[in-house]
Design a protein around this motif. Structure first.
Motif, PDB file in Angstrom:
ATOM      1  N   THR A 186       0.809  -1.222   0.000  1.00 37.99           N
ATOM      2  CA  THR A 186       0.000   0.000   0.000  1.00 37.99           C
ATOM      3  C   THR A 186       0.846   1.279   0.000  1.00 37.99           C
ATOM      4  O   THR A 186       0.303   2.368  -0.093  1.00 37.99           O
ATOM      5  CB  THR A 186      -0.925   0.030   1.227  1.00 37.99           C
ATOM      6  OG1 THR A 186      -0.114  -0.019   2.404  1.00 37.99           O
ATOM      7  CG2 THR A 186      -1.888  -1.149   1.209  1.00 37.99           C
ATOM      8  N   GLU A 226       1.511  -0.086  -6.016  1.00 37.93           N
ATOM      9  CA  GLU A 226       0.779  -1.279  -6.412  1.00 37.93           C
ATOM     10  C   GLU A 226      -0.708  -0.952  -6.357  1.00 37.93           C
ATOM     11  O   GLU A 226      -1.266  -0.709  -5.288  1.00 37.93           O
ATOM     12  CB  GLU A 226       1.101  -2.460  -5.493  1.00 37.93           C
ATOM     13  CG  GLU A 226       0.402  -3.731  -5.918  1.00 37.93           C
ATOM     14  CD  GLU A 226       0.725  -4.917  -5.017  1.00 37.93           C
ATOM     15  OE1 GLU A 226       0.536  -6.049  -5.468  1.00 37.93           O
ATOM     16  OE2 GLU A 226       1.137  -4.695  -3.873  1.00 37.93           O
ATOM     17  N   ASN A 227      -1.347  -0.922  -7.520  1.00 33.29           N
ATOM     18  CA  ASN A 227      -2.747  -0.585  -7.623  1.00 33.29           C
ATOM     19  C   ASN A 227      -3.636  -1.717  -7.125  1.00 33.29           C
ATOM     20  O   ASN A 227      -4.616  -1.510  -6.431  1.00 33.29           O
ATOM     21  CB  ASN A 227      -3.079  -0.247  -9.089  1.00 33.29           C
ATOM     22  CG  ASN A 227      -4.487   0.192  -9.299  1.00 33.29           C
ATOM     23  OD1 ASN A 227      -5.016   0.960  -8.509  1.00 33.29           O
ATOM     24  ND2 ASN A 227      -5.104  -0.271 -10.367  1.00 33.29           N
ATOM     25  N   SER A 228      -3.281  -2.942  -7.494  1.00 33.32           N
ATOM     26  CA  SER A 228      -3.950  -4.158  -7.030  1.00 33.32           C
ATOM     27  C   SER A 228      -2.965  -5.295  -7.232  1.00 33.32           C
ATOM     28  O   SER A 228      -1.876  -5.085  -7.751  1.00 33.32           O
ATOM     29  CB  SER A 228      -5.254  -4.397  -7.810  1.00 33.32           C
ATOM     30  OG  SER A 228      -4.979  -4.538  -9.193  1.00 33.32           O
ATOM     31  N   SER A 246      -0.490  -5.578 -10.270  1.00 28.25           N
ATOM     32  CA  SER A 246      -0.730  -4.392 -11.079  1.00 28.25           C
ATOM     33  C   SER A 246      -0.008  -3.199 -10.438  1.00 28.25           C
ATOM     34  O   SER A 246      -0.250  -2.854  -9.275  1.00 28.25           O
ATOM     35  CB  SER A 246      -2.230  -4.104 -11.160  1.00 28.25           C
ATOM     36  OG  SER A 246      -2.461  -2.877 -11.822  1.00 28.25           O
TER      37      SER A 246
END
Length: 166
Positions: A141, A156-158, A161
């Protein structure tokens, strides 16, 4: 030539002071003392041609200024640490610490008891190098800022990703 003073079978030898010279005190065995303190006005230098050992069986070596603890070296059977308290010991709940446990697992941390102001700045006079075979890891996060904390960062978006935000 030394004048000899004795206290509880412990020899304290004091060199006669001569004009322009300083006095030297040599201590014999301190085993008879349950507590030992040197009080002196002015500076105090400890200068030896060999090593200096500080051996505190209580596991704590304190660094003080005017009676206020501003740092300490600590150990237990599970870790060793060095701690420096904020503002010369103004409080003991805001600090910087290097903590080493089993298998040389080492943590460098700062603690600001009142919030999140305990920033850690690395400011080398040269490059900041990460050794061979070492990875740099951070929580998913968290963001990696490229402009000093402004608006360009990677995160990190997800899962699987990564986003670059400019």
């Amino acid at each position: 030539k030394y004048d000899t003073l004795t206290y509880n079978n412990t020899v304290l030898s004091v060199l006669n002071e001569r004009a322009g010279e300083t006095s030297t005190i040599k201590l014999g065995s301190l085993a008879k003392f349950t507590s030992f303190q040197v009080a002196k006005t002015g500076d105090f230098a400890l200068d030896v041609s060999g090593n200096i050992s500080l051996d505190a069986d209580g596991g704590e070596i304190y660094l003080k200024d005017g009676g206020t603890t501003f740092g300490n070296f600590s150990t237990s059977s599970a870790y060793s640490s060095m701690t420096l308290y904020e503002d010369g010991g103004a409080s003991s709940n805001d600090f910087f610490q290097i903590y080493t446990g089993a298998d040389a697992r080492t943590t460098i941390r700062t603690v600001d008891a009142a919030g999140t102001g305990g920033d850690l700045t690395l400011d080398p006079d040269g490059d900041l190098l990460i050794g061979n075979g070492s990875d740099v890891k951070m929580s998913a996060t968290k963001k990696l800022y490229l402009d000093g904390g402004g608006d360009t960062y990677i995160y990190e978006n997800s899962a699987d990703s990564v986003k670059l935000f400019v």
